[in-house]
Design an enzyme around this catalytic site. Structure first.
Site, PDB file in Angstrom:
ATOM      1  N   ASN A   4       0.864  -1.186   0.000  1.00  0.00           N
ATOM      2  CA  ASN A   4       0.000   0.000   0.000  1.00  0.00           C
ATOM      3  C   ASN A   4       0.898   1.233   0.000  1.00  0.00           C
ATOM      4  O   ASN A   4       1.482   1.586   1.024  1.00  0.00           O
ATOM      5  CB  ASN A   4      -0.897  -0.034   1.256  1.00  0.00           C
ATOM      6  CG  ASN A   4      -1.780   1.192   1.347  1.00  0.00           C
ATOM      7  OD1 ASN A   4      -1.817   2.012   0.427  1.00  0.00           O
ATOM      8  ND2 ASN A   4      -2.497   1.334   2.452  1.00  0.00           N
ATOM      9  N   TRP A   5       0.979   1.869  -1.166  1.00  0.00           N
ATOM     10  CA  TRP A   5       1.870   3.029  -1.294  1.00  0.00           C
ATOM     11  C   TRP A   5       1.245   4.300  -0.718  1.00  0.00           C
ATOM     12  O   TRP A   5       1.872   5.364  -0.733  1.00  0.00           O
ATOM     13  CB  TRP A   5       2.260   3.245  -2.767  1.00  0.00           C
ATOM     14  CG  TRP A   5       3.172   2.188  -3.322  1.00  0.00           C
ATOM     15  CD1 TRP A   5       3.750   1.157  -2.624  1.00  0.00           C
ATOM     16  CD2 TRP A   5       3.623   2.042  -4.681  1.00  0.00           C
ATOM     17  NE1 TRP A   5       4.525   0.382  -3.462  1.00  0.00           N
ATOM     18  CE2 TRP A   5       4.461   0.900  -4.728  1.00  0.00           C
ATOM     19  CE3 TRP A   5       3.396   2.754  -5.861  1.00  0.00           C
ATOM     20  CZ2 TRP A   5       5.074   0.470  -5.910  1.00  0.00           C
ATOM     21  CZ3 TRP A   5       4.008   2.326  -7.040  1.00  0.00           C
ATOM     22  CH2 TRP A   5       4.836   1.189  -7.054  1.00  0.00           C
ATOM     23  N   LYS A   6       0.022   4.194  -0.239  1.00  0.00           N
ATOM     24  CA  LYS A   6      -0.673   5.335   0.398  1.00  0.00           C
ATOM     25  C   LYS A   6      -0.475   6.609  -0.438  1.00  0.00           C
ATOM     26  O   LYS A   6      -0.588   6.560  -1.660  1.00  0.00           O
ATOM     27  CB  LYS A   6      -0.181   5.506   1.844  1.00  0.00           C
ATOM     28  CG  LYS A   6      -0.317   4.226   2.666  1.00  0.00           C
ATOM     29  CD  LYS A   6      -0.096   4.442   4.133  1.00  0.00           C
ATOM     30  CE  LYS A   6      -0.237   3.125   4.878  1.00  0.00           C
ATOM     31  NZ  LYS A   6      -0.185   3.250   6.312  1.00  0.00           N
ATOM     32  N   HIS A  57      -9.856   1.108   4.955  1.00  0.00           N
ATOM     33  CA  HIS A  57      -8.523   1.243   5.563  1.00  0.00           C
ATOM     34  C   HIS A  57      -8.639   2.160   6.786  1.00  0.00           C
ATOM     35  O   HIS A  57      -9.409   3.115   6.777  1.00  0.00           O
ATOM     36  CB  HIS A  57      -7.523   1.813   4.548  1.00  0.00           C
ATOM     37  CG  HIS A  57      -6.118   1.759   5.067  1.00  0.00           C
ATOM     38  ND1 HIS A  57      -5.616   2.715   5.924  1.00  0.00           N
ATOM     39  CD2 HIS A  57      -5.135   0.848   4.895  1.00  0.00           C
ATOM     40  CE1 HIS A  57      -4.365   2.383   6.238  1.00  0.00           C
ATOM     41  NE2 HIS A  57      -4.051   1.259   5.630  1.00  0.00           N
ATOM     42  N   GLU A  89      -6.903   4.489   7.865  1.00  0.00           N
ATOM     43  CA  GLU A  89      -6.684   5.918   7.618  1.00  0.00           C
ATOM     44  C   GLU A  89      -7.940   6.555   7.026  1.00  0.00           C
ATOM     45  O   GLU A  89      -8.207   7.734   7.227  1.00  0.00           O
ATOM     46  CB  GLU A  89      -5.443   6.120   6.736  1.00  0.00           C
ATOM     47  CG  GLU A  89      -4.178   5.909   7.570  1.00  0.00           C
ATOM     48  CD  GLU A  89      -2.953   5.478   6.795  1.00  0.00           C
ATOM     49  OE1 GLU A  89      -2.982   5.463   5.549  1.00  0.00           O
ATOM     50  OE2 GLU A  89      -1.946   5.152   7.449  1.00  0.00           O
ATOM     51  N   GLU A 121      -5.375  -4.802  10.692  1.00  0.00           N
ATOM     52  CA  GLU A 121      -4.381  -3.745  10.876  1.00  0.00           C
ATOM     53  C   GLU A 121      -4.720  -2.974  12.152  1.00  0.00           C
ATOM     54  O   GLU A 121      -5.543  -2.041  12.113  1.00  0.00           O
ATOM     55  CB  GLU A 121      -4.393  -2.780   9.687  1.00  0.00           C
ATOM     56  CG  GLU A 121      -4.052  -3.431   8.366  1.00  0.00           C
ATOM     57  CD  GLU A 121      -3.539  -2.422   7.349  1.00  0.00           C
ATOM     58  OE1 GLU A 121      -2.419  -2.602   6.859  1.00  0.00           O
ATOM     59  OE2 GLU A 121      -4.236  -1.430   7.074  1.00  0.00           O
ATOM     60  N   GLY A 145       2.305   2.561  10.974  1.00  0.00           N
ATOM     61  CA  GLY A 145       3.225   3.686  10.798  1.00  0.00           C
ATOM     62  C   GLY A 145       3.922   4.117  12.075  1.00  0.00           C
ATOM     63  O   GLY A 145       4.507   5.196  12.133  1.00  0.00           O
ATOM     64  N   SER A 153       3.335  -1.697  10.585  1.00  0.00           N
ATOM     65  CA  SER A 153       4.789  -1.675  10.844  1.00  0.00           C
ATOM     66  C   SER A 153       5.491  -2.973  10.454  1.00  0.00           C
ATOM     67  O   SER A 153       6.448  -3.399  11.119  1.00  0.00           O
ATOM     68  CB  SER A 153       5.078  -1.317  12.313  1.00  0.00           C
ATOM     69  OG  SER A 153       4.645   0.005  12.576  1.00  0.00           O
TER      70      SER A 153
HETATM   71  P1  13P Z   1       2.813   0.637   7.763  1.00  0.00           P
HETATM   72  O1  13P Z   1       3.392  -0.634   7.200  1.00  0.00           O
HETATM   73  O2  13P Z   1       3.506   1.867   7.278  1.00  0.00           O
HETATM   74  O3  13P Z   1       2.684   0.570   9.257  1.00  0.00           O
HETATM   75  O4  13P Z   1       1.312   0.757   7.188  1.00  0.00           O
HETATM   76  C1  13P Z   1       0.464  -0.329   7.300  1.00  0.00           C
HETATM   77  C2  13P Z   1      -0.745  -0.046   6.497  1.00  0.00           C
HETATM   78  O5  13P Z   1      -1.542   0.801   6.839  1.00  0.00           O
HETATM   79  C3  13P Z   1      -0.915  -0.799   5.246  1.00  0.00           C
HETATM   80  O6  13P Z   1      -2.186  -0.621   4.715  1.00  0.00           O
END
Ligand code: 13P
Length: 259
Positions: A11-13, A98, A100, A171, A177, A214
Site C-alpha cells: 500500500n503506497w498510500k 482502511h 486511515e 491492521e 506507521g 509496521s
Molecule cells: P505501515 O506498514 O507503514 O505501518 O502501514 C500499514 C498499512 O496501513 C498498510 O495498509
C-alpha cells in the site's frame, strides 16, 4: 507439504507522486522480470498513478488495486473515483475501510458497507476489507467487539458470489506507521477469531487474512510462520525499493516451503 497461498500487498498510500510511483513500478518490473513467483503480489498506488503502474506491472502478472473508491459508479461526485473505474483500467483489488479512511476521513461502518456492496454487486474486483482497533479501544478491552462489529457490518447478508475470494487485512491502528508492530502471536489469535466470524457469515468461501502494521524486512517472517496469517499488507516499507525487495525475498523463501 501444506499448500498455502501467501499475499504480499504493497500500500503506497500517498507516499509517492506520479513520477516516483512510475519509477518504483519500473524498477520492480526490472528486478522481478524473468523470475517465477509463488506468491501473490499486489500494489496499491495513488489513484493518479494507478493506470500507468497497472500497465507496467501487468506483463509480470503483478496485480494492482485501488486504495479507496466511491460507492456509485458514475455521476456528479466531485473529487471521487468509483471502483468500476478502477476495474476498467485493469485493477483486480480494492482496499475498503482502511483505518486511515476510517479515522482520518471519518468513514463509518455504514460507509464501508456501501462500498462493499458496490464492489460486490457492480464489479468483479476482490475487496480487501481492513479492520482493526485503536489504542484506546485496545486499552478499554474492546478489541474483539470492535473487530466483530466491523466484520458483521461489512459482510452480513452480502450477496457474495462463491468464486470471489474473501481477503481481510487485520491492521491494528496503533501499529500502523508507528514502528510498534503487533506481536505475531497476538495477531495470530485475532486472525483465528476473524476467520471464525467470517466463516459463520459467509460459509464455504475461500478466506485469507493478512496482517498490516509496521511490517518490515526484520519482522515479516515472524507473521508468516503463524497458521492463520496468510500474508502482509505493508505501508512504509513497501514504498521503498530496498525494503520491499527484502520483504519479497522472505516471500519467496516462505512460499517455497508450502508449494
Ligand atoms: P505501515 O506498514 O507503514 O505501518 O502501514 C500499514 C498499512 O496501513 C498498510 O495498509
Amino acid at each position: 507439504m501444506t499448500e498455502k497461498k501467501f499475499y504480499f500487498f504493497a500500500n503506497w498510500k500517498m507516499y509517492l507522486d506520479f513520477d516516483e510511483s512510475n519509477i518504483l513500478a519500473n524498477g520492480l518490473a526490472e528486478e522481478l522480470k524473468n523470475k517465477s513467483r509463488s506468491y501473490e503480489m499486489t500494489v496499491f498506488p495513488s489513484a493518479l498513478a494507478l493506470q500507468t503502474v497497472t500497465q507496467v506491472l501487468r506483463d509480470l502478472n503483478i496485480d494492482t488495486g485501488i486504495q479507496n473508491g466511491y460507492w456509485v459508479d458514475k455521476g456528479g461526485y466531485t473529487g471521487e473515483i468509483s471502483f468500476s473505474m478502477a476495474q476498467n483500467i485493469g485493477c483486480r483489488f480494492a482496499l475498503i475501510g482502511h483505518s486511515e479512511r476510517r479515522h482520518q476521513f471519518k468513514e463509518s461502518n455504514h460507509d464501508v458497507r456501501m462500498k462493499m456492496e458496490n464492489v460486490i454487486n457492480n464489479t468483479k474486483l476482490v475487496p480487501v476489507l481492513c479492520v482493526g482497533e485503536t489504542q484506546k479501544e485496545r486499552d478499554d478491552g474492546k478489541t474483539e467487539e470492535i473487530i466483530e462489529a466491523q466484520l458483521r457490518s461489512a459482510y452480513d447478508g452480502v450477496n457474495w458470489d462463491e468464486k470471489r475470494e474473501i481477503i481481510i487485512a487485520y491492521e491494528p491502528v496503533w501499529a500502523i506507521g508507528t514502528g510498534n508492530a503487533c506481536d505475531a502471536k497476538e495477531a495470530q489469535s485475532q486472525h483465528e477469531r476473524i476467520k471464525a466470524i467470517v466463516k459463520e457469515l459467509l460459509p464455504g468461501q475461500s478466506l485469507s487474512v493478512l496482517y498490516g502494521g509496521s511490517v518490515s524486512p526484520e519482522n515479516a517472517e515472524n507473521y508468516l510462520k503463524e497458521k492463520d496469517i496468510d500474508g502482509v499488507l505493508v505501508g512504509g516499507a513497501s514504498a521503498k525499493m530496498d525494503s520491499w525487495l527484502k520483504i519479497l525475498a522472505i516471500a519467496e523463501k516462505i512460499s517455497k516451503k508450502y508449494v
